[in-house]
Design a protein around this motif. Structure first.
Motif, mmCIF file in Angstrom:
data_model
loop_
_atom_site.group_PDB
_atom_site.id
_atom_site.type_symbol
_atom_site.label_atom_id
_atom_site.label_comp_id
_atom_site.label_asym_id
_atom_site.label_seq_id
_atom_site.Cartn_x
_atom_site.Cartn_y
_atom_site.Cartn_z
ATOM 1 N N ALA A 205 25.308 38.311 53.412
ATOM 2 C CA ALA A 205 26.311 39.573 53.648
ATOM 3 C C ALA A 205 27.439 39.436 52.282
ATOM 4 C CB ALA A 205 27.232 39.390 54.952
ATOM 5 N N VAL A 206 27.725 38.530 52.216
ATOM 6 C CA VAL A 206 28.936 38.171 51.335
ATOM 7 C C VAL A 206 28.392 38.882 49.750
ATOM 8 C CG1 VAL A 206 30.279 36.595 49.730
ATOM 9 C CG2 VAL A 206 30.213 36.279 52.285
ATOM 10 N N VAL A 207 27.380 38.797 49.357
ATOM 11 C CA VAL A 207 26.739 39.070 48.031
ATOM 12 C C VAL A 207 26.345 40.622 47.968
ATOM 13 C CG1 VAL A 207 25.748 36.687 47.315
ATOM 14 C CG2 VAL A 207 24.375 38.768 48.555
ATOM 15 N N GLN A 208 26.576 41.321 49.054
ATOM 16 C CA GLN A 208 26.332 42.732 49.078
ATOM 17 C C GLN A 208 27.894 43.498 48.877
ATOM 18 O OE1 GLN A 208 24.057 43.611 52.383
ATOM 19 N NE2 GLN A 208 22.425 42.595 51.716
ATOM 20 N N THR A 209 28.772 42.779 49.002
ATOM 21 C CA THR A 209 30.192 43.373 48.872
ATOM 22 C C THR A 209 30.469 43.610 47.831
ATOM 23 O OG1 THR A 209 31.342 41.298 48.874
ATOM 24 C CG2 THR A 209 30.745 42.222 51.139
ATOM 25 N N GLU A 210 31.488 44.656 47.343
ATOM 26 C CA GLU A 210 31.896 45.069 46.256
ATOM 27 C C GLU A 210 32.740 44.040 45.470
ATOM 28 O OE1 GLU A 210 31.203 47.779 44.120
ATOM 29 O OE2 GLU A 210 29.380 48.312 45.795
ATOM 30 N N GLY A 211 33.741 43.205 46.532
ATOM 31 C CA GLY A 211 34.497 42.438 46.011
ATOM 32 C C GLY A 211 33.601 41.116 45.489
ATOM 33 N N PHE A 212 32.476 40.630 45.743
ATOM 34 C CA PHE A 212 31.590 39.673 45.249
ATOM 35 C C PHE A 212 31.334 40.181 43.812
ATOM 36 C CE2 PHE A 212 27.763 37.589 44.336
ATOM 37 C CZ PHE A 212 28.289 36.271 44.364
ATOM 38 N N LYS A 213 30.708 41.317 43.821
ATOM 39 C CA LYS A 213 30.449 41.995 42.463
ATOM 40 C C LYS A 213 31.512 41.858 41.489
ATOM 41 C CE LYS A 213 27.139 44.971 44.679
ATOM 42 N NZ LYS A 213 26.746 46.276 44.996
ATOM 43 N N TYR A 214 32.666 42.178 41.908
ATOM 44 C CA TYR A 214 33.900 42.113 41.003
ATOM 45 C C TYR A 214 33.869 40.513 40.455
ATOM 46 C CZ TYR A 214 38.886 41.833 39.332
ATOM 47 O OH TYR A 214 39.864 41.472 38.687
ATOM 48 N N VAL A 215 33.947 39.582 41.538
ATOM 49 C CA VAL A 215 34.109 38.238 41.170
ATOM 50 C C VAL A 215 33.144 37.789 40.041
ATOM 51 C CG1 VAL A 215 34.046 35.755 41.785
ATOM 52 C CG2 VAL A 215 35.280 37.583 43.305
ATOM 53 N N GLU A 216 31.947 38.079 40.440
ATOM 54 C CA GLU A 216 30.734 37.968 39.603
ATOM 55 C C GLU A 216 30.865 38.334 38.219
ATOM 56 O OE1 GLU A 216 25.860 38.434 40.502
ATOM 57 O OE2 GLU A 216 27.309 40.054 41.040
ATOM 58 N N LYS A 217 31.838 39.515 37.955
ATOM 59 C CA LYS A 217 31.829 39.818 36.516
ATOM 60 C C LYS A 217 33.138 39.307 35.889
ATOM 61 C CE LYS A 217 29.601 44.473 37.417
ATOM 62 N NZ LYS A 217 29.955 45.696 37.409
ATOM 63 N N CYS B 211 35.032 36.580 36.872
ATOM 64 C CA CYS B 211 35.291 34.929 36.896
ATOM 65 C C CYS B 211 34.272 34.448 37.107
ATOM 66 C CB CYS B 211 36.197 34.983 38.195
ATOM 67 S SG CYS B 211 37.010 33.278 37.969
ATOM 68 N N PRO B 212 33.326 34.221 35.710
ATOM 69 C CA PRO B 212 32.135 33.387 35.755
ATOM 70 C C PRO B 212 32.383 31.937 36.351
ATOM 71 C CG PRO B 212 32.677 33.944 33.597
ATOM 72 C CD PRO B 212 33.821 34.836 34.573
ATOM 73 N N LEU B 213 33.397 31.339 35.948
ATOM 74 C CA LEU B 213 33.777 30.042 36.135
ATOM 75 C C LEU B 213 33.601 29.848 37.765
ATOM 76 C CD1 LEU B 213 34.492 27.084 35.569
ATOM 77 C CD2 LEU B 213 36.812 27.681 35.407
ATOM 78 N N LEU B 214 34.450 30.545 38.557
ATOM 79 C CA LEU B 214 34.624 30.599 39.844
ATOM 80 C C LEU B 214 33.047 30.938 40.576
ATOM 81 C CD1 LEU B 214 35.986 30.209 42.575
ATOM 82 C CD2 LEU B 214 36.798 32.894 42.443
ATOM 83 N N LEU B 215 32.276 31.648 39.830
ATOM 84 C CA LEU B 215 30.851 31.936 40.630
ATOM 85 C C LEU B 215 30.206 30.751 40.227
ATOM 86 C CD1 LEU B 215 28.610 33.930 41.599
ATOM 87 C CD2 LEU B 215 28.178 34.492 39.267
ATOM 88 N N SER B 216 30.287 30.133 39.262
ATOM 89 C CA SER B 216 29.559 29.054 38.822
ATOM 90 C C SER B 216 29.926 27.778 39.837
ATOM 91 C CB SER B 216 29.886 28.390 37.564
ATOM 92 O OG SER B 216 29.197 27.144 37.321
ATOM 93 N N GLU B 217 31.107 27.722 40.432
ATOM 94 C CA GLU B 217 31.576 26.708 41.352
ATOM 95 C C GLU B 217 31.015 27.255 42.741
ATOM 96 O OE1 GLU B 217 35.465 25.479 41.917
ATOM 97 O OE2 GLU B 217 36.184 26.796 40.007
ATOM 98 N N LEU B 218 30.775 28.396 42.982
ATOM 99 C CA LEU B 218 30.290 28.874 44.272
ATOM 100 C C LEU B 218 28.899 28.590 44.394
ATOM 101 C CD1 LEU B 218 30.553 30.266 46.898
ATOM 102 C CD2 LEU B 218 30.234 32.245 45.907
#
Length: 327
Positions: free
Chosen positions: A300-312, A314-321
């Motif tokens: 459910a999380v990866v389908q949100t607009e917020g996750f897409k924003y983090v993905e673009k 903040c790559p460091l945070l995405l890598s931690e996740l």
């Protein structure tokens, strides 16, 4: 003559307490009164001894100079509705208590607790029954409860003696520099530091909403979070902004309270913004909670607009996740 009373203590965010606290660290209930005495329940998520396999629970007499005959019973409530409660009643006969705590180092193993119906929605419920039989020694005068919170709140509301005006967009707020300086190192430096200006009587603030600044000022005077969050659209949105303000003005306790509230309010819609906020403002416990929530609700999380924003953004945070997911 015996006076009795019962107090219910809900321990919330057990997993957060478990990861954020060490051995012999504890949280307490709100104070409650039985037999003219003030009591608190103490909960140690990692125990009060070297054996960290157990949680510890105690009843504390907060009136340090009082001696009395009392007994008590601590019960961990079964939250499944089956009524299979865990009752500890060793201290069920009157004994002499003198300003200290009594209870159980080995109340229950953490393994048993965490796999039981006592833990529900990451919370525990304790019921403590206290029977006070008599006081020993001289008559003790019970002072009235503290009015300091009410007095400071009245001082803010009445604007009596205010010496600083804040202009926040279209709103103005009057306050007292000495109180702000006592609570915030940022205000202290601004008013009384080496390059501060004690004569400053007006200050304009940008990058903060009036409702957020008002909530922050109320906390400075009352040490409490606001009762209402309607002005910012949602509770989570307001607390997010309040956390940023707390970090900006060095209000560490407010910042930690905001972390707890945001952990309690986590859902799919706010997960990404809360995670990003925790990362940017060095909120390690909140960040860990967000990571755990994201892994548990990944689809459910990866389908949100917020996750897409983090993905673009903040790559460091995405890598931690992604590392967290791999583990």
């Amino acid at each position: 003559m015996t006076t009795d009373g019962c107090h219910l203590y809900n321990v919330k965010q057990y997993s957060l307490l478990k990861t954020g606290m060490g051995v012999r660290s504890y949280v307490t209930s709100e104070p409650f009164t039985v037999g003219g005495c003030c009591w608190k329940i103490y909960f140690y998520p990692h125990g009060n001894s070297k054996n960290t396999r157990y949680v510890s629970v105690y009843l504390g007499l907060e009136d340090k100079n009082k001696t009395l005959k009392a007994s008590f019973e601590l019960t961990l409530l079964d939250q499944s509705g089956k009524g299979v409660h865990h009752v500890m009643g060793v201290y069920n006969k009157p004994f002499t208590i003198t300003g200290r705590s009594w209870g159980y180092k080995r109340f229950m193993t953490k393994q048993r607790l965490e796999s039981s119906d006592y833990l529900k929605d990451d919370s525990l419920s304790f019921c403590c029954n206290v029977w006070v039989q008599s006081c020993i020694g001289k008559f003790t005068i019970i002072p009235p409860p503290s009015q300091i919170e009410k007095d400071f709140k009245n001082l803010l509301d009445s604007e009596t003696g205010s010496d600083i005006v804040f202009r926040v967009k279209d709103d103005t707020f009057k306050a007292h520099k000495v109180i702000l300086a006592a609570r915030s190192p940022v205000f202290k430096a601004q008013f009384y530091g080496l390059v501060g200006n004690p004569a400053l009587d007006e200050l304009e603030l940008v990058d903060i909403e009036p409702s957020v600044f008002k909530a922050m000022i109320l906390f400075i005077y009352s040490d409490k979070l606001p009762d209402s969050y309607e002005s910012m659209g949602s509770k989570s949105h307001m607390i997010q902004h309040l956390l940023v303000a707390a970090d900006r003005f060095g209000l560490d306790r407010l910042k930690q309270l905001c972390e707890v509230k945001l952990s309690e309010e986590l859902n799919v819609d706010v997960l990404a913004t809360t995670l990003s906020l925790a990362h940017d403002h060095h909120c390690s416990k909140l960040k860990a909670s967000c990571m755990d929530f994201a892994v548990a609700n990944l689809r459910a999380v990866v389908q949100t607009e917020g996750f897409k924003y983090v993905e673009k953004s903040c790559p460091l945070l995405l890598s931690e996740l992604l590392q967290k997911m791999a583990l």
